[in-house]
Design an enzyme around this catalytic site. Structure first.
Site, PDB file in Angstrom:
ATOM      1  N   LEU A 138       0.862  -1.168   0.000  1.00 15.52           N
ATOM      2  CA  LEU A 138       0.000   0.000   0.000  1.00 15.52           C
ATOM      3  C   LEU A 138       0.904   1.225   0.000  1.00 15.52           C
ATOM      4  O   LEU A 138       1.971   1.219   0.625  1.00 15.52           O
ATOM      5  CB  LEU A 138      -0.885   0.039   1.254  1.00 15.52           C
ATOM      6  CG  LEU A 138      -1.970  -1.031   1.398  1.00 15.52           C
ATOM      7  CD1 LEU A 138      -2.720  -0.828   2.715  1.00 15.52           C
ATOM      8  CD2 LEU A 138      -2.940  -1.006   0.233  1.00 15.52           C
ATOM      9  N   ASP A 139       0.499   2.281  -0.706  1.00 15.36           N
ATOM     10  CA  ASP A 139       1.255   3.525  -0.671  1.00 15.36           C
ATOM     11  C   ASP A 139       1.395   4.004   0.765  1.00 15.36           C
ATOM     12  O   ASP A 139       0.547   3.714   1.617  1.00 15.36           O
ATOM     13  CB  ASP A 139       0.547   4.607  -1.490  1.00 15.36           C
ATOM     14  CG  ASP A 139       0.518   4.298  -2.983  1.00 15.36           C
ATOM     15  OD1 ASP A 139       1.366   3.505  -3.433  1.00 15.36           O
ATOM     16  OD2 ASP A 139      -0.336   4.855  -3.683  1.00 15.36           O
ATOM     17  N   ARG A 140       2.456   4.767   1.015  1.00 16.44           N
ATOM     18  CA  ARG A 140       2.713   5.269   2.374  1.00 16.44           C
ATOM     19  C   ARG A 140       1.465   5.929   2.982  1.00 16.44           C
ATOM     20  O   ARG A 140       1.094   5.657   4.122  1.00 16.44           O
ATOM     21  CB  ARG A 140       3.858   6.286   2.354  1.00 16.44           C
ATOM     22  CG  ARG A 140       4.167   6.859   3.740  1.00 16.44           C
ATOM     23  CD  ARG A 140       4.931   8.160   3.652  1.00 16.44           C
ATOM     24  NE  ARG A 140       6.307   7.974   3.253  1.00 16.44           N
ATOM     25  CZ  ARG A 140       7.333   7.815   4.107  1.00 16.44           C
ATOM     26  NH1 ARG A 140       7.101   7.788   5.402  1.00 16.44           N
ATOM     27  NH2 ARG A 140       8.563   7.678   3.656  1.00 16.44           N
ATOM     28  N   ARG A 239      -5.385   6.293  -7.768  1.00 16.81           N
ATOM     29  CA  ARG A 239      -5.023   7.706  -7.769  1.00 16.81           C
ATOM     30  C   ARG A 239      -4.985   8.265  -9.185  1.00 16.81           C
ATOM     31  O   ARG A 239      -5.489   9.370  -9.450  1.00 16.81           O
ATOM     32  CB  ARG A 239      -3.678   7.882  -7.060  1.00 16.81           C
ATOM     33  CG  ARG A 239      -3.712   7.463  -5.600  1.00 16.81           C
ATOM     34  CD  ARG A 239      -2.324   7.306  -4.989  1.00 16.81           C
ATOM     35  NE  ARG A 239      -1.594   8.568  -5.007  1.00 16.81           N
ATOM     36  CZ  ARG A 239      -0.316   8.671  -4.619  1.00 16.81           C
ATOM     37  NH1 ARG A 239       0.338   7.594  -4.192  1.00 16.81           N
ATOM     38  NH2 ARG A 239       0.271   9.836  -4.654  1.00 16.81           N
TER      39      ARG A 239
END
Length: 298
Positions: A138-140, A239
């Site tokens: 998962l992205d930060r 995104r």
């Protein structure tokens, strides 16, 4: 409703039930932890009702029942974790609820705390030879459900059979503007540049095909709350696709956002449904989206 509690032994706490209600709401009142941490306590078999161990969150308690919560080393270690809580653990996998701001694994700074480093320390407390393996990222700034393997064999089983193993990956996103369509599907091809930004193209340009489906949950004039499901799991897919339809994810300056009222990226991995790589049983993991997502889109 809990009215009293007492320490019965150094390893357990006992609570007396005053009125009929399901077990999970009772535990949420009794234990000062997040919903997912309490679910983890249940899944590890630390809860007993009238001396009988149970893992069923919907078990109905009756007035006079005695609920006992055991505290073991796993629970102690879980409470010491930073930026995540354990939702489920067995000999093959660990499922966590990751907070926004925590990296999945180290990038440039090898000393930075990550989900991987936290879990590595956690499993080594039981046995120094224990390890964990990244299955997906998962992205930060994205929070929510994330899966790790506890052996290299399990990691390979999951990654080699990803489409069969993962039945569903669900997200909730707070996006800018009012999304008019109640449902929609976005199909495009994604390519990453040397500057690590992913671009979308409506026709095949040699990139990776990406498919995102969305359903509008609620919307105000400024923001919309969307439920998203991924048929493919490409880097930055949600995104990029939200920017493409003119409704970038709140707080996502990299992909077109101009507002950040919740002081974080408005993206949360809310659901993961998998077929267990060893037992072949289906498991569903749910992490509630932050209340700020709902409040801003009313």
């Amino acid at each position: 409703m809990r009215t009293n509690s007492k320490q019965t032994t150094p390893l357990a706490s006992e609570y007396k039930v005053q009125e009929e209600q399901p077990l999970l709401p009772f535990l949420l009142q009794a234990v000062p932890k997040s919903r997912n941490a309490v679910k983890g306590i249940l899944s590890r078999g630390q809860v007993s009702v009238n001396g009988e161990p149970t893992t069923k969150h919907d078990r109905v308690l009756k007035a006079g029942d005695r609920v006992e919560i055991m505290t073991n080393q796993a629970a102690k270690n879980d409470s010491e974790l930073t930026g995540l809580s354990i939702m489920y653990e067995d000999d093959s996998i660990i499922v966590i609820d990751k907070e926004a701001g925590l990296l999945s694994m180290a990038a440039k700074d090898k000393k930075e705390t990550t989900a991987f480093s936290e879990l590595s320390t956690y499993v080594k407390k039981a046995n120094r030879s224990n390890r964990v393996y990244i299955v997906h990222r998962l992205d930060r700034e994205t929070s929510g459900v994330m899966l790790f393997a506890k052996t290299e064999e399990v990691k390979k089983l999951l990654q080699d059979n990803w489409e069969e193993s993962v039945q569903e990956r669900g997200y909730v996103a707070l996006v800018e503007g009012k999304v008019r369509a109640e449902t929609g599907e976005i199909v495009s091809w994604l390519r990453e540049t040397r500057t690590f930004k992913v671009y979308s193209n409506p026709t095949d340009n040699g990139g990776q095909k990406a498919i995102t489906r969305y359903k509008r949950l609620q919307a105000s004039a400024q923001f919309s709350l969307l439920e998203l499901s991924l048929e493919t799991g490409r880097k930055n897919q949600i995104r990029v696709h939200m920017e493409e339809i003119g409704h970038p994810v709140v707080g996502d300056k990299k992909y077109g956002a101009t507002t950040n009222p919740i002081k974080r990226l408005g993206l949360h991995a809310v659901k993961l449904i998998i077929i267990h790589p060893i037992t072949k049983e289906q498991h569903t993991f749910i992490s509630d989206a932050p209340s700020a997502f709902y409040n801003k889109s009313k």
